[in-house]
Design a protein around this motif. Structure first.
Motif, mmCIF file in Angstrom:
data_model
loop_
_atom_site.group_PDB
_atom_site.id
_atom_site.type_symbol
_atom_site.label_atom_id
_atom_site.label_comp_id
_atom_site.label_asym_id
_atom_site.label_seq_id
_atom_site.Cartn_x
_atom_site.Cartn_y
_atom_site.Cartn_z
ATOM 1 N N ALA A 66 3.779 8.934 39.383
ATOM 2 C CA ALA A 66 5.100 8.803 38.797
ATOM 3 C C ALA A 66 4.907 7.300 37.943
ATOM 4 N N VAL A 67 5.665 7.150 36.931
ATOM 5 C CA VAL A 67 5.802 5.764 36.415
ATOM 6 C C VAL A 67 7.260 5.872 35.754
ATOM 7 N N TRP A 68 7.953 4.696 36.183
ATOM 8 C CA TRP A 68 9.347 4.843 35.590
ATOM 9 C C TRP A 68 9.777 3.195 35.217
ATOM 10 N N PRO A 69 10.455 3.117 34.244
ATOM 11 C CA PRO A 69 10.848 2.034 33.648
ATOM 12 C C PRO A 69 11.838 1.275 34.838
ATOM 13 N N GLY A 70 11.895 -0.104 35.181
ATOM 14 C CA GLY A 70 12.713 -0.635 35.948
ATOM 15 C C GLY A 70 12.292 -0.691 37.249
ATOM 16 N N ASP A 71 13.084 -0.961 38.220
ATOM 17 C CA ASP A 71 12.498 -0.810 39.795
ATOM 18 C C ASP A 71 13.291 0.271 40.751
ATOM 19 N N SER A 72 13.508 1.437 40.084
ATOM 20 C CA SER A 72 14.092 2.482 40.842
ATOM 21 C C SER A 72 13.756 3.714 40.140
ATOM 22 N N PRO A 73 13.302 4.839 41.051
ATOM 23 C CA PRO A 73 12.982 6.099 40.482
ATOM 24 C C PRO A 73 14.279 6.697 39.481
ATOM 25 N N PRO A 74 13.955 7.417 38.581
ATOM 26 C CA PRO A 74 14.977 7.898 37.738
ATOM 27 C C PRO A 74 16.089 8.636 38.314
#
Length: 95
Positions: A66-74
């Motif tokens: 998984a890749v997500w923007p920012g520092d926390s999971p969606p």
């Protein structure tokens, strides 16, 4: 239930296992992969691994992270959102 304690059902995360048997996998593998990735877009996850063993094409490993923007999971957002972006490494997407 406290899932982080020794002796509990899970150490840190749940692991979802499933298996299947296919006839003529070569013909349907790209379709199966597309459906599997559609399922991934609906779930909340960090990584997925697939182990493929075939008589005709041998053994292959697939890995989605998984890749997500920012520092926390969606799924920590309000409202929670499933994982929709990832990196992919692994075996062939077509045979």
């Amino acid at each position: 239930m406290d899932y982080g304690r020794p002796g509990s059902a899970f150490y840190r995360e749940q692991v979802l296992h499933f298996g299947a048997s296919f006839s003529h996998l070569s013909d349907s593998w790209p379709v199966w992969l597309a459906k599997f990735e559609a399922l991934l877009r609906r779930l909340y996850w960090y990584e997925a691994r697939l182990h493929l063993h075939t008589e005709l094409h041998g053994t292959h490993e697939y890995h989605w992270r998984a890749v997500w923007p920012g520092d926390s999971p969606p799924w920590y957002r309000s409202p929670p959102q499933p994982t929709t972006e990832w990196t992919f490494e692994g075996g062939p997407r077509e045979f």
